[in-house]
Design a protein around this motif. Structure first.
Motif, PDB file in Angstrom:
ATOM      1  N   GLY A 101       0.778  -1.227   0.000  1.00 35.34           N
ATOM      2  CA  GLY A 101       0.000   0.000   0.000  1.00 35.34           C
ATOM      3  C   GLY A 101       0.811   1.278   0.000  1.00 35.34           C
ATOM      4  N   VAL A 102       0.257   2.305  -0.656  1.00 30.98           N
ATOM      5  CA  VAL A 102       0.806   3.657  -0.629  1.00 30.98           C
ATOM      6  C   VAL A 102       0.312   4.344   0.645  1.00 30.98           C
ATOM      7  N   SER A 103       1.126   5.202   1.230  1.00 26.87           N
ATOM      8  CA  SER A 103       0.669   5.952   2.398  1.00 26.87           C
ATOM      9  C   SER A 103       0.622   7.453   2.136  1.00 26.87           C
ATOM     10  N   CYS A 104       1.450   7.961   1.205  1.00 28.52           N
ATOM     11  CA  CYS A 104       1.461   9.389   0.919  1.00 28.52           C
ATOM     12  C   CYS A 104       2.104   9.614  -0.440  1.00 28.52           C
ATOM     13  N   CYS A 105       1.729  10.699  -1.114  1.00 32.37           N
ATOM     14  CA  CYS A 105       2.422  11.107  -2.332  1.00 32.37           C
ATOM     15  C   CYS A 105       2.355  12.619  -2.438  1.00 32.37           C
ATOM     16  N   GLN A 106       3.389  13.213  -3.047  1.00 28.12           N
ATOM     17  CA  GLN A 106       3.395  14.662  -3.220  1.00 28.12           C
ATOM     18  C   GLN A 106       4.236  15.052  -4.425  1.00 28.12           C
ATOM     19  N   PHE A 107       3.700  15.985  -5.224  1.00 31.83           N
ATOM     20  CA  PHE A 107       4.452  16.557  -6.331  1.00 31.83           C
ATOM     21  C   PHE A 107       5.443  17.589  -5.795  1.00 31.83           C
ATOM     22  N   SER A 163       4.743   9.446   5.636  1.00 33.50           N
ATOM     23  CA  SER A 163       4.542  10.806   5.150  1.00 33.50           C
ATOM     24  C   SER A 163       5.768  11.279   4.390  1.00 33.50           C
ATOM     25  N   CYS A 164       5.559  12.189   3.438  1.00 37.56           N
ATOM     26  CA  CYS A 164       6.677  12.778   2.700  1.00 37.56           C
ATOM     27  C   CYS A 164       6.277  14.162   2.226  1.00 37.56           C
ATOM     28  N   ASP A 169      11.331  25.034  -2.576  1.00 36.79           N
ATOM     29  CA  ASP A 169      12.177  25.156  -3.761  1.00 36.79           C
ATOM     30  C   ASP A 169      12.418  23.811  -4.447  1.00 36.79           C
ATOM     31  N   GLY A 170      11.836  22.741  -3.901  1.00 33.46           N
ATOM     32  CA  GLY A 170      11.953  21.419  -4.503  1.00 33.46           C
ATOM     33  C   GLY A 170      13.298  20.748  -4.315  1.00 33.46           C
ATOM     34  N   GLN A 171      14.202  21.350  -3.504  1.00 35.74           N
ATOM     35  CA  GLN A 171      15.548  20.818  -3.386  1.00 35.74           C
ATOM     36  C   GLN A 171      15.690  19.803  -2.254  1.00 35.74           C
ATOM     37  N   LEU A 172      14.771  19.841  -1.294  1.00 34.30           N
ATOM     38  CA  LEU A 172      14.821  18.904  -0.177  1.00 34.30           C
ATOM     39  C   LEU A 172      13.555  18.052  -0.161  1.00 34.30           C
ATOM     40  N   LEU A 173      13.690  16.834   0.333  1.00 35.63           N
ATOM     41  CA  LEU A 173      12.565  15.908   0.470  1.00 35.63           C
ATOM     42  C   LEU A 173      12.663  15.273   1.844  1.00 35.63           C
ATOM     43  N   VAL A 174      11.585  15.356   2.621  1.00 35.28           N
ATOM     44  CA  VAL A 174      11.569  14.800   3.973  1.00 35.28           C
ATOM     45  C   VAL A 174      10.545  13.682   4.053  1.00 35.28           C
ATOM     46  N   VAL A 203       6.265   8.741  13.189  1.00 33.59           N
ATOM     47  CA  VAL A 203       6.215  10.077  12.604  1.00 33.59           C
ATOM     48  C   VAL A 203       5.185  10.031  11.478  1.00 33.59           C
ATOM     49  N   THR A 204       4.037  10.646  11.705  1.00 37.87           N
ATOM     50  CA  THR A 204       2.887  10.477  10.821  1.00 37.87           C
ATOM     51  C   THR A 204       2.694  11.630   9.846  1.00 37.87           C
ATOM     52  N   ALA A 205       3.378  12.756  10.056  1.00 34.74           N
ATOM     53  CA  ALA A 205       3.159  13.920   9.203  1.00 34.74           C
ATOM     54  C   ALA A 205       4.431  14.753   9.115  1.00 34.74           C
ATOM     55  N   CYS A 206       4.638  15.376   7.958  1.00 32.75           N
ATOM     56  CA  CYS A 206       5.785  16.265   7.797  1.00 32.75           C
ATOM     57  C   CYS A 206       5.451  17.309   6.746  1.00 32.75           C
TER      58      CYS A 206
END
Length: 411
Positions: A101-107, A163-164, A169-174, A203-206
């Motif tokens: 399963g997927v848990s999160c996605c972000q552009f 979570s992600c 600026d799109g340079q970091l991904l957490v 850690v459920t959110a960022c």
């Protein structure tokens, strides 16, 4: 936001529980995903439902709009990522993008021109129950449609990633994980920059601030850690943090968010005298604070205390206070050893050593009280797979309970 009044109430079609929702960048559109696999696209300016569609046998748990606002991606409990346009026409499906399963996605907030003049490229991050964080390149042309390819698979965490989020600026991904860690990557190449371990539960959110060099992470330990990202554009940067605790009201009317809780990020043996005083207050042992301060008790001395020293050296006359303090110290020592606990001995929900492990219908073992509470409040879905539990019957795991008992006696 000025008055706090309700602006609109939008009811998801079929009254299915809503698992995820997302605005388009211009706030014109809003999409919601239901536990029954339905998608609803709203015209938010008119507060009206535009159209719906369904993804069979899936629960929609993740959604993100592209920077242009003309596409969005949904993620399901079956592990699929699907690309949609504003007509709710499916443009692409990445089957089994994440196992279980997927848990999160972000552009990422930026887009760029592809190889052709009319080709647009986007970066998409997704995470899931397979403990992986993935970066995808999505190419879109109005004439030929959409293609998606895997760019990077990031393996910095050892448990499901919940979570992600990209920086502005799109340079970091957490990302945040069940293993209690936060990982920060340089997004272009997937280089791991930091692994942060200040949380005590999942850690459920960022999220990154869109305008300030700040990052927030939320956890089931009921805290939000606010991180300052210094020089976030390079690997020479640094992350420093402050903890915001949930504003539950304590018995004396003060907010717990105002308490000093710095000791919670340290091993008990490293506590200062002030840390010990804070811990005593949190355990309801305020009556002992002055005694401990007078005797300069720090963390090392605290964990060495026993019934005899409490009576003869600290002169604590109350039998009840002595017994409670000894019990709390034993619990503290057990908690401090839990960093070396085998993962299979920890409840997947609480991440604490199990006392009464039971097997649920999904085949996983949980602490009985935790899974019973989950079933009561989570509509009978599995904490590990997000899929419906076929039965709420729980079977005692005697073998695991004996193994935990043997492990504890060997400490």
């Amino acid at each position: 936001m000025d008055s706090g009044e309700i602006e609109a109430v939008l009811e998801h079609p079929g009254r299915s529980p809503v698992r995820v929702c997302a605005f388009s960048p211009d706030s014109v559109h809003l999409v919601s995903g239901g536990s029954d696999g339905t998608l609803a696209l709203w015209d938010f300016t008119k507060r009206s439902l535009l159209r719906t569609c369904a993804v069979s046998d899936n629960t929609l748990v993740a959604c993100s709009f592209s920077p242009c606002g003309q596409l969005f991606v949904s993620g399901s409990s079956y592990g699929d990522l699907r690309v949609w346009n504003l007509e709710l026409r499916q443009l692409h499906a990445a089957k089994d993008a994440h196992d279980l399963g997927v848990s999160c996605c972000q552009f990422a907030p930026q887009m760029q021109r592809g190889s052709g003049s009319d080709v647009m490229e986007y970066r998409l991050a997704s995470c899931g129950q397979d403990s992986l964080l993935k970066i995808w390149i999505l190419s879109y042309t109005p004439s030929t449609g959409c293609k998606m390819r895997l760019h990077s698979t990031l393996t910095g965490q050892t448990a499901p990633v919940l979570s992600c989020s990209f920086s502005a600026d799109g340079q970091l991904l957490v990302s945040g994980s069940v293993d209690k860690s936060i990982t920060v990557y340089e997004a272009s190449h997937g280089t791991l920059l930091y692994t942060l371990r200040q949380h005590e539960r999942y850690v459920t959110a960022c999220a990154f601030s869109p305008t300030l060099p700040l990052m927030a992470t939320g956890s089931m330990d009921k805290s939000v850690n606010l991180w300052r990202v210094e020089d976030g554009h390079s690997t020479k940067g640094a992350c420093t943090h402050t903890t915001w605790w949930d504003e539950a009201t304590s018995s004396d009317g003060d907010k717990e968010g105002e308490k000093t809780t710095g000791y919670s990020t340290l091993m008990p043996s490293d506590w200062s005298e002030d840390d010990v005083s804070s811990w005593l207050r949190d355990q309801g042992l305020e009556a002992l604070v002055d005694v401990f301060k007078t005797n300069n008790i720090d963390g090392q001395e605290l964990i060495a205390l026993n019934k005899d020293t409490l009576s003869t050296e600290l002169k604590i006359e109350s039998v009840g206070l002595r017994a409670k303090l000894v019990r709390k110290i034993e619990e503290l020592k057990m908690e401090s050893t839990c960093t070396g606990v085998p993962n299979e001995y920890l409840c997947p929900i609480t991440q604490e050593l199990m006392k009464d492990p039971v097997i649920a219908a999904d085949g996983y073992s949980y602490e009985r009280e935790a899974i019973e509470s989950w079933i009561r409040t989570k509509n009978r879905s599995s904490p590990m797979t997000n899929l419906p539990l076929q039965t709420t019957l729980l079977t005692p795991n005697h073998t695991l309970k004996m193994a935990i008992s043997r492990w504890k006696t060997s400490l």
